[in-house]
Design an enzyme around this catalytic site. Structure first.
Site, PDB file in Angstrom:
ATOM      1  NE  ARG A 104      31.049  13.786  79.508  1.00 30.62           N
ATOM      2  CZ  ARG A 104      29.762  13.864  79.198  1.00 30.62           C
ATOM      3  NH1 ARG A 104      28.985  12.820  79.357  1.00 30.62           N
ATOM      4  NH2 ARG A 104      29.241  14.973  78.751  1.00 30.62           N
ATOM      5  CB  THR A 108      35.893   9.961  72.421  1.00 27.20           C
ATOM      6  OG1 THR A 108      36.522  10.256  73.683  1.00 27.20           O
ATOM      7  CG2 THR A 108      36.894  10.205  71.300  1.00 27.20           C
ATOM      8  CG  ASP A 200      30.616  20.971  83.303  1.00 27.94           C
ATOM      9  OD1 ASP A 200      31.084  20.835  84.450  1.00 27.94           O
ATOM     10  OD2 ASP A 200      31.189  20.540  82.285  1.00 27.94           O
ATOM     11  CG  ASP A 203      32.511  24.264  83.772  1.00 29.70           C
ATOM     12  OD1 ASP A 203      33.688  24.116  84.152  1.00 29.70           O
ATOM     13  OD2 ASP A 203      32.169  24.184  82.580  1.00 29.70           O
TER      14      ASP A 203
HETATM   15  C1  PRP Z   1      31.562  15.134  84.694  1.00 32.04           C
HETATM   16  C2  PRP Z   1      30.930  14.536  85.935  1.00 32.04           C
HETATM   17  C3  PRP Z   1      31.291  13.083  85.811  1.00 32.04           C
HETATM   18  C4  PRP Z   1      31.224  12.849  84.329  1.00 32.04           C
HETATM   19  C5  PRP Z   1      29.926  12.190  83.997  1.00 32.04           C
HETATM   20  O1  PRP Z   1      32.901  15.339  84.874  1.00 32.04           O
HETATM   21  O2  PRP Z   1      31.370  15.125  87.116  1.00 32.04           O
HETATM   22  O3  PRP Z   1      32.578  12.773  86.305  1.00 32.04           O
HETATM   23  O4  PRP Z   1      31.282  14.142  83.696  1.00 32.04           O
HETATM   24  O5  PRP Z   1      29.858  11.860  82.664  1.00 32.04           O
HETATM   25  P1  PRP Z   1      29.929  10.349  82.164  1.00 32.04           P
HETATM   26  O6  PRP Z   1      28.997   9.556  83.028  1.00 32.04           O
HETATM   27  O7  PRP Z   1      29.450  10.444  80.736  1.00 32.04           O
HETATM   28  O8  PRP Z   1      31.342   9.883  82.256  1.00 32.04           O
HETATM   29  P2  PRP Z   1      33.812  16.084  83.772  1.00 32.04           P
HETATM   30  O9  PRP Z   1      34.400  15.079  82.852  1.00 32.04           O
HETATM   31  O10 PRP Z   1      33.017  17.187  83.151  1.00 32.04           O
HETATM   32  O11 PRP Z   1      35.008  16.632  84.621  1.00 32.04           O
HETATM   33  P3  PRP Z   1      35.028  17.715  85.809  1.00 32.04           P
HETATM   34  O12 PRP Z   1      34.438  17.045  87.021  1.00 32.04           O
HETATM   35  O13 PRP Z   1      36.470  17.988  85.949  1.00 32.04           O
HETATM   36  O14 PRP Z   1      34.232  18.933  85.382  1.00 32.04           O
HETATM   37  N1  URA Z   2      28.783  15.975  83.246  1.00 32.62           N
HETATM   38  C1  URA Z   2      28.124  17.011  83.815  1.00 32.62           C
HETATM   39  O1  URA Z   2      28.700  17.771  84.598  1.00 32.62           O
HETATM   40  N2  URA Z   2      26.839  17.195  83.475  1.00 32.62           N
HETATM   41  C2  URA Z   2      26.183  16.381  82.622  1.00 32.62           C
HETATM   42  O2  URA Z   2      24.987  16.605  82.373  1.00 32.62           O
HETATM   43  C3  URA Z   2      26.890  15.311  82.050  1.00 32.62           C
HETATM   44  C4  URA Z   2      28.197  15.124  82.386  1.00 32.62           C
END
Ligand code: PRP
Ligand code: URA
Length: 209
Positions: A104, A108, A200, A203
């Site tokens: 994400r 944005t 997160d 993380d």
């Molecule tokens: C997080 C989560 C989803 C997304 C959800 O991933 O694991 O994929 O955000 O948010 P959304 O519904 O608003 O798209 P992130 O982009 O943080 O990546 P990561 O899994 O690499 O930490």
């Molecule tokens: N991605 C995450 O990992 N946590 C949230 O709460 C939203 C997006």
């Protein structure tokens, strides 16, 4: 309109409450995410088709039930979705695994694609897309569109925690995809994090910040 299954099994609810706690460290967080995924897989596969099979037990011949052998695939959205793969495979070990890399954009909040590798015959498979978090729905909706663009027709989406905004978006953009949700939370904050959520997920699974 897609079906929305909120998983009210006590074990799932208990384990989700456990990982929400900010004091839970990486090792335990990762382990319990895997356990929740296994329990969710159990519920999300409830309607897989069965056929009769002849069995000879040590006592006699009988007719039992077996899965029809329909092809399955698990597709985690990287990174956090990886934490759910082993739990899924513990119940459906013959499933193939594809990977979709999306993150994400922090400004944005739109998903940015960086990887896609799917089973060669993915269009013949029933695909379980997994990601612990459904926030705005941008990532999951984009991942599902990528699968549809490759010809996949039967898709289910499993997440541990969802926000109402994400559910609404998924139902609008992919009304043919059933949703399996561990807990439906209250809302998204200004940073588009789920409230109360668990922070997160990526993380916390991988110990990064
Ligand atoms: C997080 C989560 C989803 C997304 C959800 O991933 O694991 O994929 O955000 O948010 P959304 O519904 O608003 O798209 P992130 O982009 O943080 O990546 P990561 O899994 O690499 O930490
Ligand atoms: N991605 C995450 O990992 N946590 C949230 O709460 C939203 C997006």
């Amino acid at each position: 309109m897609s079906e929305v299954h909120i998983m009210d099994h006590p074990l799932i609810q208990h384990k989700i409450s456990y990982i929400r706690n900010e004091e839970v460290g990486t090792k335990e967080f990762r382990e319990v995410v895997g356990e929740i995924a296994g329990l969710m897989c159990f519920e999300a596969t409830r309607d897989l088709k069965l056929q009769d099979v002849k069995i000879k037990t040590p006592i006699c011949e009988t007719i039992g039930k077996e899965l029809t052998g329909k092809k399955l695939a698990v597709v985690p959205i990287l990174r956090a979705g990886l934490g759910m793969v082993d739990g899924m495979l513990s119940l459906i070990p013959a499933a193939k695994v594809g990977h979709i890399g999306l993150y994400r954009d922090p400004e944005t909040f739109d998903p940015v694609e960086y990887y896609c590798k799917l089973p060669a015959d993915c269009e013949e498979r029933e695909v379980f897309v997994v990601d612990p978090m459904l926030a705005t729905g941008g990532s999951s909706s984009a991942a599902i569109q990528m699968l549809k663009d490759k010809g996949v027709k039967r898709i289910r989406f499993l997440c541990i925690i969802a926000a109402p905004e994400g559910v609404e978006r998924m139902q609008k953009e992919h009304p043919d995809v059933d949703l399996y949700i561990g807990a439906l939370d209250a809302y998204l904050n200004d940073h588009k994090y789920i409230v109360p959520g668990l922070g997160d997920a990526g993380d916390r699974i991988f110990g990064t910040k």
